[in-house]
Scaffold this active site. Sequence first.
Site, PDB file in Angstrom:
ATOM      1  CB  CYS A   1      36.477  97.400  77.240  1.00  0.00           C
ATOM      2  SG  CYS A   1      36.647  97.297  75.460  1.00  0.00           S
TER       3      CYS A   1
ATOM      4  CG  ASP B   1      41.601 103.402  73.683  1.00  0.00           C
ATOM      5  OD1 ASP B   1      40.619 103.988  74.200  1.00  0.00           O
ATOM      6  OD2 ASP B   1      41.900 102.226  73.943  1.00  0.00           O
TER       7      ASP B   1
ATOM      8  CG  HIS C   1      38.108 101.693  73.688  1.00  0.00           C
ATOM      9  ND1 HIS C   1      39.060 101.528  74.669  1.00  0.00           N
ATOM     10  CD2 HIS C   1      36.961 101.173  74.182  1.00  0.00           C
ATOM     11  CE1 HIS C   1      38.514 100.946  75.717  1.00  0.00           C
ATOM     12  NE2 HIS C   1      37.238 100.709  75.454  1.00  0.00           N
TER      13      HIS C   1
END
Length: 252
Positions: A136, A183, A215
């Site tokens: 991330c 995502d 995600h």
Amino acid sequence: MASHKPGKCCIQGVQHKGEPTGTIQKVGSVECYLSFPPSKSTSTAILFLTDVFGHKFINSQLIADDFAAAGYFVCMPDLFSNDPAPLDAFSGNSDFDIGRWFETHGPETVQPVVKEAKSSLLGELGVKKLGAVGYCFGGKYVVEGLAEGGHIDAGFIAHPSAIERDELRAIKKPLSIAAAESDYVFPDEMRHESEVILKEISVPYQINLYSGTTHGFAVRANLDDESQKYAKEQAFYQAVAWFTQHLNGSKS
């Protein structure tokens, strides 16, 4: 943008259970979570750049320990000066504002931490080959480290955020990406654009897409869900295989 800035999906998921085997230590002036391989060697290392929950998040610590068990010395620095996203952000009742938090945790504060950690690893800690993983938030800084003079020999990122097109075009070293099927931060069109860029610049690359995932799956998957657990584990194996090729056996 090759990926959007962090959003609410970056603070969703499940906190895992386990007993980390590494330790919190200072590397230079940076507090880090360190995990050593069975050999205790530091010659081949992985710089672990975390999601917004930081270096004390048990999910990330357990993954760092898994990389260590696979034979790598792992250094996971505190990117946020002891101000990560709070764990209660997982709760639907949290008033944590990730957009506001992100404004105070940008490159101007994170890049110096990453730079010092790399300098210490390649200096007094004796690292000869340095890979990097970024989940991330951390993915952006892995990509930066793969550019000329970035001192990263190979990188792996999962469901990345805030990467600029020009940053991706600038990489000179191998990059592997684990992408979620659904995502908002790294959607289909940006993933396809990233594929085009990576093909154009002719560096070794890999993009794996994991069905049924969202995600954050590579760190914060619900391990009670067999499909999520499988995807998380396969993303980890993807990273290990990439480093086996490009840190242990490659001339790139």
